[in-house]
Design a protein around this motif. Structure first.
Motif, PDB file in Angstrom:
ATOM      1  N   HIS A   1       0.800  -1.214   0.000  1.00  0.00           N
ATOM      2  CA  HIS A   1       0.000   0.000   0.000  1.00  0.00           C
ATOM      3  C   HIS A   1       0.836   1.269   0.000  1.00  0.00           C
ATOM      4  O   HIS A   1       0.414   2.309  -0.501  1.00  0.00           O
ATOM      5  CB  HIS A   1      -0.989   0.020   1.166  1.00  0.00           C
ATOM      6  CG  HIS A   1      -2.043   1.052   0.985  1.00  0.00           C
ATOM      7  ND1 HIS A   1      -1.978   2.298   1.576  1.00  0.00           N
ATOM      8  CD2 HIS A   1      -3.147   1.070   0.201  1.00  0.00           C
ATOM      9  CE1 HIS A   1      -3.011   3.012   1.183  1.00  0.00           C
ATOM     10  NE2 HIS A   1      -3.731   2.304   0.349  1.00  0.00           N
TER      11      HIS A   1
ATOM     12  N   TYR B   1       1.097   3.710  -3.005  1.00  0.00           N
ATOM     13  CA  TYR B   1       0.068   4.704  -3.337  1.00  0.00           C
ATOM     14  C   TYR B   1       0.184   5.972  -2.502  1.00  0.00           C
ATOM     15  O   TYR B   1      -0.424   6.980  -2.798  1.00  0.00           O
ATOM     16  CB  TYR B   1      -1.331   4.088  -3.167  1.00  0.00           C
ATOM     17  CG  TYR B   1      -1.559   2.889  -4.043  1.00  0.00           C
ATOM     18  CD1 TYR B   1      -1.773   3.054  -5.416  1.00  0.00           C
ATOM     19  CD2 TYR B   1      -1.530   1.601  -3.520  1.00  0.00           C
ATOM     20  CE1 TYR B   1      -1.962   1.954  -6.244  1.00  0.00           C
ATOM     21  CE2 TYR B   1      -1.725   0.493  -4.340  1.00  0.00           C
ATOM     22  CZ  TYR B   1      -1.930   0.673  -5.697  1.00  0.00           C
ATOM     23  OH  TYR B   1      -2.103  -0.394  -6.509  1.00  0.00           O
ATOM     24  N   GLU B   2       0.948   5.893  -1.437  1.00  0.00           N
ATOM     25  CA  GLU B   2       1.158   7.062  -0.575  1.00  0.00           C
ATOM     26  C   GLU B   2       2.249   7.935  -1.204  1.00  0.00           C
ATOM     27  O   GLU B   2       2.991   7.465  -2.058  1.00  0.00           O
ATOM     28  CB  GLU B   2       1.666   6.600   0.810  1.00  0.00           C
ATOM     29  CG  GLU B   2       0.801   5.566   1.502  1.00  0.00           C
ATOM     30  CD  GLU B   2      -0.474   6.174   2.054  1.00  0.00           C
ATOM     31  OE1 GLU B   2      -0.438   7.358   2.423  1.00  0.00           O
ATOM     32  OE2 GLU B   2      -1.495   5.465   2.096  1.00  0.00           O
TER      33      GLU B   2
ATOM     34  N   TRP C   1       5.786   9.236  -1.662  1.00  0.00           N
ATOM     35  CA  TRP C   1       7.015   8.527  -1.299  1.00  0.00           C
ATOM     36  C   TRP C   1       7.931   9.382  -0.443  1.00  0.00           C
ATOM     37  O   TRP C   1       8.015  10.591  -0.612  1.00  0.00           O
ATOM     38  CB  TRP C   1       7.771   8.096  -2.557  1.00  0.00           C
ATOM     39  CG  TRP C   1       7.069   7.022  -3.331  1.00  0.00           C
ATOM     40  CD1 TRP C   1       5.924   6.359  -2.983  1.00  0.00           C
ATOM     41  CD2 TRP C   1       7.459   6.504  -4.606  1.00  0.00           C
ATOM     42  NE1 TRP C   1       5.591   5.457  -3.964  1.00  0.00           N
ATOM     43  CE2 TRP C   1       6.505   5.526  -4.968  1.00  0.00           C
ATOM     44  CE3 TRP C   1       8.524   6.763  -5.479  1.00  0.00           C
ATOM     45  CZ2 TRP C   1       6.588   4.807  -6.163  1.00  0.00           C
ATOM     46  CZ3 TRP C   1       8.615   6.057  -6.663  1.00  0.00           C
ATOM     47  CH2 TRP C   1       7.653   5.087  -6.994  1.00  0.00           C
TER      48      TRP C   1
ATOM     49  N   TYR D   1       0.454   9.317 -11.545  1.00  0.00           N
ATOM     50  CA  TYR D   1      -0.780   9.935 -11.083  1.00  0.00           C
ATOM     51  C   TYR D   1      -1.984   8.996 -11.194  1.00  0.00           C
ATOM     52  O   TYR D   1      -2.768   8.867 -10.257  1.00  0.00           O
ATOM     53  CB  TYR D   1      -1.066  11.218 -11.872  1.00  0.00           C
ATOM     54  CG  TYR D   1      -2.287  11.956 -11.362  1.00  0.00           C
ATOM     55  CD1 TYR D   1      -2.235  12.674 -10.170  1.00  0.00           C
ATOM     56  CD2 TYR D   1      -3.493  11.927 -12.065  1.00  0.00           C
ATOM     57  CE1 TYR D   1      -3.343  13.340  -9.685  1.00  0.00           C
ATOM     58  CE2 TYR D   1      -4.611  12.597 -11.581  1.00  0.00           C
ATOM     59  CZ  TYR D   1      -4.536  13.299 -10.397  1.00  0.00           C
ATOM     60  OH  TYR D   1      -5.630  13.949  -9.915  1.00  0.00           O
ATOM     61  N   TYR D   2      -2.111   8.336 -12.338  1.00  0.00           N
ATOM     62  CA  TYR D   2      -3.323   7.541 -12.568  1.00  0.00           C
ATOM     63  C   TYR D   2      -3.277   6.134 -11.985  1.00  0.00           C
ATOM     64  O   TYR D   2      -4.315   5.536 -11.719  1.00  0.00           O
ATOM     65  CB  TYR D   2      -3.645   7.495 -14.065  1.00  0.00           C
ATOM     66  CG  TYR D   2      -4.120   8.833 -14.568  1.00  0.00           C
ATOM     67  CD1 TYR D   2      -5.423   9.274 -14.304  1.00  0.00           C
ATOM     68  CD2 TYR D   2      -3.252   9.683 -15.251  1.00  0.00           C
ATOM     69  CE1 TYR D   2      -5.854  10.516 -14.736  1.00  0.00           C
ATOM     70  CE2 TYR D   2      -3.680  10.933 -15.695  1.00  0.00           C
ATOM     71  CZ  TYR D   2      -4.982  11.342 -15.425  1.00  0.00           C
ATOM     72  OH  TYR D   2      -5.406  12.574 -15.844  1.00  0.00           O
ATOM     73  N   PHE D   3      -2.082   5.563 -11.801  1.00  0.00           N
ATOM     74  CA  PHE D   3      -2.012   4.170 -11.344  1.00  0.00           C
ATOM     75  C   PHE D   3      -1.323   3.993  -9.998  1.00  0.00           C
ATOM     76  O   PHE D   3      -1.438   2.944  -9.382  1.00  0.00           O
ATOM     77  CB  PHE D   3      -1.315   3.303 -12.404  1.00  0.00           C
ATOM     78  CG  PHE D   3      -1.991   3.372 -13.737  1.00  0.00           C
ATOM     79  CD1 PHE D   3      -3.168   2.667 -13.968  1.00  0.00           C
ATOM     80  CD2 PHE D   3      -1.468   4.158 -14.753  1.00  0.00           C
ATOM     81  CE1 PHE D   3      -3.812   2.751 -15.188  1.00  0.00           C
ATOM     82  CE2 PHE D   3      -2.105   4.243 -15.981  1.00  0.00           C
ATOM     83  CZ  PHE D   3      -3.285   3.543 -16.208  1.00  0.00           C
ATOM     84  N   LEU D   4      -0.563   5.023  -9.554  1.00  0.00           N
ATOM     85  CA  LEU D   4       0.194   4.834  -8.317  1.00  0.00           C
ATOM     86  C   LEU D   4      -0.175   5.854  -7.241  1.00  0.00           C
ATOM     87  O   LEU D   4       0.580   6.074  -6.305  1.00  0.00           O
ATOM     88  CB  LEU D   4       1.707   4.914  -8.607  1.00  0.00           C
ATOM     89  CG  LEU D   4       2.279   3.916  -9.625  1.00  0.00           C
ATOM     90  CD1 LEU D   4       3.752   4.229  -9.911  1.00  0.00           C
ATOM     91  CD2 LEU D   4       2.161   2.483  -9.111  1.00  0.00           C
ATOM     92  N   SER D   5      -1.317   6.533  -7.421  1.00  0.00           N
ATOM     93  CA  SER D   5      -1.693   7.549  -6.435  1.00  0.00           C
ATOM     94  C   SER D   5      -3.169   7.421  -6.061  1.00  0.00           C
ATOM     95  O   SER D   5      -3.974   6.943  -6.857  1.00  0.00           O
ATOM     96  CB  SER D   5      -1.469   8.957  -6.992  1.00  0.00           C
ATOM     97  OG  SER D   5      -0.125   9.162  -7.317  1.00  0.00           O
ATOM     98  N   VAL D   6      -3.479   7.869  -4.850  1.00  0.00           N
ATOM     99  CA  VAL D   6      -4.881   7.973  -4.427  1.00  0.00           C
ATOM    100  C   VAL D   6      -5.104   9.381  -3.873  1.00  0.00           C
ATOM    101  O   VAL D   6      -4.141  10.124  -3.664  1.00  0.00           O
ATOM    102  CB  VAL D   6      -5.237   6.916  -3.345  1.00  0.00           C
ATOM    103  CG1 VAL D   6      -5.360   5.531  -3.960  1.00  0.00           C
ATOM    104  CG2 VAL D   6      -4.212   6.916  -2.227  1.00  0.00           C
TER     105      VAL D   6
ATOM    106  N   ALA E   1      -3.362  12.522  -5.111  1.00  0.00           N
ATOM    107  CA  ALA E   1      -1.929  12.611  -4.795  1.00  0.00           C
ATOM    108  C   ALA E   1      -1.600  13.795  -3.894  1.00  0.00           C
ATOM    109  O   ALA E   1      -0.542  14.417  -4.018  1.00  0.00           O
ATOM    110  CB  ALA E   1      -1.098  12.677  -6.082  1.00  0.00           C
TER     111      ALA E   1
ATOM    112  N   LYS F   1       6.124  10.985  -7.703  1.00  0.00           N
ATOM    113  CA  LYS F   1       5.771  10.319  -6.435  1.00  0.00           C
ATOM    114  C   LYS F   1       6.543  10.856  -5.233  1.00  0.00           C
ATOM    115  O   LYS F   1       6.061  10.793  -4.107  1.00  0.00           O
ATOM    116  CB  LYS F   1       5.968   8.804  -6.567  1.00  0.00           C
ATOM    117  CG  LYS F   1       4.915   8.086  -7.392  1.00  0.00           C
ATOM    118  CD  LYS F   1       3.516   8.190  -6.798  1.00  0.00           C
ATOM    119  CE  LYS F   1       3.419   7.493  -5.441  1.00  0.00           C
ATOM    120  NZ  LYS F   1       2.057   7.669  -4.868  1.00  0.00           N
TER     121      LYS F   1
END
Lengths: 186, 137
Positions: A2, A5-6, A8, A78-83, A86, B19
């Protein structure tokens, strides 16, 4: 998994940047993003207006591919690794300072919606601010012979004095903008 | 094949920039306010690892993947060029909250007003080419 998605932690960001530099060195290239801006000017025909843009830009195709990769990287991140859009977690005092400047989105978004929301295109002030910001970045990075990647990472890691001078300049400019000019602008 | 490799490294860089927050306007503001260690941590980690890698490559006289020696070209000596150019860059970096790499990562993430900053950056680069001969270097 998880954590992915936070936002980093800083050391992960640093590892990604250093990995980029090392991979490019082993691919026979040098890490420097802003040279792409010059290449793009040449591609668009700026060579007709001055010699600075007359060079074999096709030899820079690798860097343009790197640029396309960066765009794709931003899209994936942005679209696949964030909730939660972001959102960037900020300290209370930063949120306070920004709210005094009129940025209500601090702590709730990735970039201020006041500058980067859809309504930005309908505000003459925002359009001008972003154009001028970009203009200074483009002019300054070419004048200084590099941007953050070329000087603050590549140049400093090879102990280049010119890069240290450039980075000192980056900070003088940034501090002037945030501390002296922001109160006049916002 | 080799071309896809550059694309791949770019993807890695773009994900890392986005990220880690390095492409967030807020993080740049916070850095120039000295309110958080975050950006200094990113650059500090990147630089420490990059210094180590560079020095190892130089000592071992490493070759790249194609077998050619890795060369580091020293930058020409000058103060006004780096200082004045650097100050202009810093003004723009703080105002737009993005340096050239993050601008394109933000474009990919769909923050479309960044296109204005990218257009500005291209105009600024072009303007430099036009006035270069009159500037102190």
């Amino acid at each position: 998994m998880h954590w992915i998605y936070e936002p980093w932690p800083w050391y992960v960001g640093g590892i990604f940047i250093a990995t980029t530099l090392v991979l490019l060195l082993f691919m026979g290239k040098t890490f420097g993003f802003s040279s792409n801006l010059r290449t793009m000017c040449s591609m668009m025909g700026a060579g007709k207006t001055c010699d600075f843009f007359c060079f074999n830009w096709k030899a820079q195709t690798w860097n343009l591919l790197f640029l396309v990769g960066t765009i794709l990287g931003g899209w994936i991140a942005y679209y696949f690794l964030s909730v939660d859009a972001a959102a960037i977690p900020l300290g209370e005092n930063t949120i306070q300072k920004l709210s005094e400047l009129g940025f209500e989105s601090a702590g709730k978004a990735y970039v201020p919606t006041e500058l980067f929301g859809e309504e930005a295109f309908s505000s003459i002030k925002t359009i001008l601010l972003l154009l001028v910001a970009g203009f200074f970045v483009g002019f300054g990075s070419r004048y200084a012979g590099g941007c953050t990647s070329g000087h603050a990472i590549t140049g400093l890691s090879n102990f280049q004095l010119p890069s240290l001078i450039a980075v000192v300049g980056f900070f003088i400019g940034g501090l002037i903008m945030v501390h002296l000019i922001f109160p006049l602008l916002f | 094949m080799k071309k896809i490799a550059y694309l791949f490294v770019g993807i890695l860089f773009g994900i890392g920039m986005f990220k880690s927050g390095a492409s967030s306007w807020f993080r740049i503001y916070e850095m120039f306010q000295f309110d958080s260690f975050h950006m200094y941590g990113i650059m500090g980690t990147a630089l420490t690892l990059a210094v180590l890698a560079t020095q190892i490559i130089k000592r071992k006289k490493s070759n790249d993947f194609s077998g050619n020696p890795i060369v580091f070209t020293p930058k020409e000596k000058s103060v006004p060029r780096y200082l004045i150019g650097g100050i202009f860059f810093g003004l723009g970096w703080a105002l737009g909250g993005a340096c050239p790499g993050p601008m394109f990562a933000l474009l990919g993430a769909g923050f479309y007003p960044i296109i204005l900053a990218i257009i500005g950056a291209l105009l600024g680069t072009w303007f430099y080419g036009l006035v270069k001969k009159w500037l102190p270097h």
